[in-house]
Design a protein around this motif. Structure first.
Motif, PDB file in Angstrom:
ATOM      1  N   SER A  44      69.180 -76.210  50.754  1.00 24.95           N
ATOM      2  CA  SER A  44      67.851 -76.814  50.575  1.00 24.95           C
ATOM      3  C   SER A  44      66.813 -76.056  51.379  1.00 24.95           C
ATOM      4  O   SER A  44      65.695 -75.827  50.916  1.00 24.95           O
ATOM      5  N   ASP A 172      66.510 -79.065  43.500  1.00 21.29           N
ATOM      6  CA  ASP A 172      67.437 -79.385  44.582  1.00 21.29           C
ATOM      7  C   ASP A 172      68.335 -80.548  44.174  1.00 21.29           C
ATOM      8  O   ASP A 172      67.909 -81.694  44.187  1.00 21.29           O
ATOM      9  N   GLU A 173      69.536 -80.259  43.785  1.00 23.57           N
ATOM     10  CA  GLU A 173      70.482 -81.260  43.303  1.00 23.57           C
ATOM     11  C   GLU A 173      69.815 -82.266  42.361  1.00 23.57           C
ATOM     12  O   GLU A 173      69.846 -83.473  42.617  1.00 23.57           O
TER      13      GLU A 173
END
Ligand SMILES: Nc1ncnc2c1ncn2[C@@H]1O[C@H](COP(=O)(O)OP(=O)(O)O)[C@@H](O)[C@H]1O
Ligand SMILES: [Mg+2]
Lengths: 251, 281
Positions: A44, A172-173
């Motif tokens: 991240s 991000d995910e």
């Protein structure tokens, strides 16, 4: 295939915590790059370095360069507004603004000076269509976005990003809070969008990385252990730590 | 135990309501005063029958209460929301170190002190600036503004604080500047809470008696001049309740005013409920 993002000797510190160590990476245009690795390894942080979202965190210090289209985004004369228009970001939690669906998508274009109702209508329809959401919401554009399902919210947030016409999209995910069907729809969408955008996605799901990405990058403790074409990383990794991670032996 | 205290609370509340309401409507039931009299501007409780009295019109005071409360909200609303934004969004560190303790101190100061400061500083200052007596609507508004400021600041700050961080990040990630994020998104998202803060401030101003009474002059006049003495419901009640005979018409009319005060406060609280309900949609 031309190069879009070039990272050289990039380091990032949160105070004394050395979170990214000597990152070197080249990312090609119109490809999907998956960042994989165990929690806390800096995925991240790296993603947020590409649109300088880390600038807002106190005590963050960086060295090295990240060039996008040949321009060093950590150099002088970089306008964050321009950078973030060019590099959009989708977060793990969708967090739609508590406004109407329409106003969510129009938020970015309005920020950047588009006031004309017709043009906004056109942008909203085009980006919601691009995000595979138009048919589901076209009759309730002026209702609150908070009433949507998680999967719809994530696609709405994606449409919101598309509306400012980025070239690079960071995710991000994006599927970690979604059910399997919504996840599948999102993956299809990602594969379709790469024709027009350069996409960098963090994921914990190895199957997902294998399905959607062209290139995979394996992070460990703030360093890149290995990067390369996704098939190669998954079938024939050169570093034993990569193999251990992919086969589920740690992380 | 909690059940007992809940019942004690409810019973107290209802007996209070019953008590004030029964006293407050007494003058109208007995026909001593008509509603039209009460809502007129003719106040003269000690006038003799030959002079056309006694007269119990409370309009001046009802409007007086409204004017000071709204006036102070007009000043304190923007000021308080601005301060709350400053201490949450712009300089959280200075906010925590300086503004937060200042707000807490302001809350703890008894209202008589505010009144006293108003009396010794603000009234003379207004007198020397404008050349009028100094007592009046403006002095009341200034004192009340300061008194309700902490309420507005702390409730606004809570409302701004509860805007999820992810919403701010989403805005920055789209290329918004801090100013665009605050003005275009944070304020909009926090709006119901900010409204609640202002309405609670108004309710507080409405009910304040002592400090207001010390600076507004206490004459039965319409409150439409900033520098002329006037009265509010609370000031008339506190000044006269002890000097009137229990059960007399004059005394009961004061209870009617208390009832009006109660009803207005109730309406404000319902308004807050309504705002909060809308937020959940
Ligand atoms: N806002 C922050 N402040 C300080 N340290 C942070 C912050 N965010 C992440 N870190 C640290 O940086 C390292 C990498 O975290 P992160 O990039 O979130 O990893 P990942 O996304 O791979 O799970 C961790 O050690 C984490 O504790
Ligand atoms: Mg992460």
């Amino acid at each position: 295939m031309s190069q879009k993002v070039r990272v050289r000797c990039f380091q990032l510190y949160y105070g004394t915590n050395h979170a990214l160590k000597n990152i070197d990476l080249d990312l090609a245009e119109n490809q999907v790059t998956a960042l994989i690795g165990p929690s806390g390894c800096g995925k991240s942080t790296f993603l947020r370095s590409i649109n300088r979202m880390n600038d807002m965190i106190k005590g963050v210090r960086t060295t090295g360069t990240i060039h996008i289209d040949g321009q060093n985004i950590y150099g002088e004369k970089v306008y964050l507004v321009e950078l973030r228009k060019k590099v959009g970001m989708v977060f793990q939690q969708p967090h739609p603004f508590p406004l109407s669906i329409y106003d969510n998508v129009a938020y970015g274009p309005r920020l950047h000076g588009i006031r004309d109702k017709k043009r906004l209508d056109e942008i909203v329809e085009r980006t919601l269509t691009e995000a595979n959401l138009w048919d589901e919401v076209k009759d309730r554009l002026h209702r609150s976005a908070l009433g949507m399902s998680g999967g719809q919210q994530q696609r709405l947030v994606l449409a919101r990003v598309l509306a400012v016409q980025p070239e690079v999209i960071l995710m991000d995910e994006p599927a970690s809070a979604l059910d399997p069907i919504s996840t599948e729809r999102l993956e299809e969408l990602i594969m379709r969008l790469k024709d027009q955008y350069t996409i960098i996605i963090v994921t914990h799901n190895m199957q997902q990385a294998a399905r959607v990405s062209d290139t995979a990058v394996f992070f460990l403790n703030g360093e890149i252990v290995e990067s390369g074409p996704t098939d190669q990383i998954f079938t024939n990794p050169s570093d034993p730590r990569t193999e251990d991670y992919i086969s589920g032996r740690f992380g | 135990m909690t059940l007992v205290s809940a019942w004690v609370l409810i019973i107290t509340l209802f007996s209070l309501l019953y008590f004030i309401a029964s006293k407050g409507i007494a003058p109208f039931l007995h026909g001593e005063v008509t509603l039209a009299d009460f809502f007129s501007g003719n106040w003269g409780p000690s006038l003799s029958a030959e002079q056309g009295g006694p007269q119990y019109g409370a309009l001046d005071f009802i409007l007086g209460s409204l004017m000071v409360a709204l006036g102070s909200a007009v000043i304190s609303g923007p000021l308080g929301i601005g301060a709350a934004l400053f201490m949450t969004e712009i300089a959280p560190k200075a906010g925590r170190k300086i503004l937060q303790p200042a707000v807490e101190i302001l809350v703890g100061i008894p209202s008589v002190v505010y009144g006293f400061i108003g009396l010794t500083l603000i009234v003379p200052a207004l007198r020397s600036i404008f050349g009028e007596v100094g007592f009046g609507l403006l002095a009341g508004i200034i004192v009340l503004s300061v008194m309700i400021l902490p309420t507005i600041i702390s409730i606004s700050a809570d409302a701004i604080h509860s805007v999820p961080q992810g919403i701010r990040e989403g805005s920055y990630a789209l290329g918004a500047t801090r100013w665009q994020t605050i003005s275009g998104l944070v304020i909009r998202v926090a709006q119901p809470g900010l409204l609640t803060a202002v309405v609670l401030g108004i309710a507080r101003a409405f009910g304040e008696a002592l400090a207001v009474q010390m600076v507004i002059g206490n004459t039965a006049d319409l409150p439409f001049h900033l520098l002329k003495p006037m009265s509010t419901l609370t000031s008339v009640i506190t000044l006269n309740m002890g000097n009137t005979v229990q059960g007399s018409t004059y005394n009961n009319v004061l209870w009617s005013m208390a009832l009006i005060l109660l009803l207005m406060t109730l309406i404000l609280i319902l308004a807050i409920r309504f705002i909060a309900r809308r937020r959940e949609v």
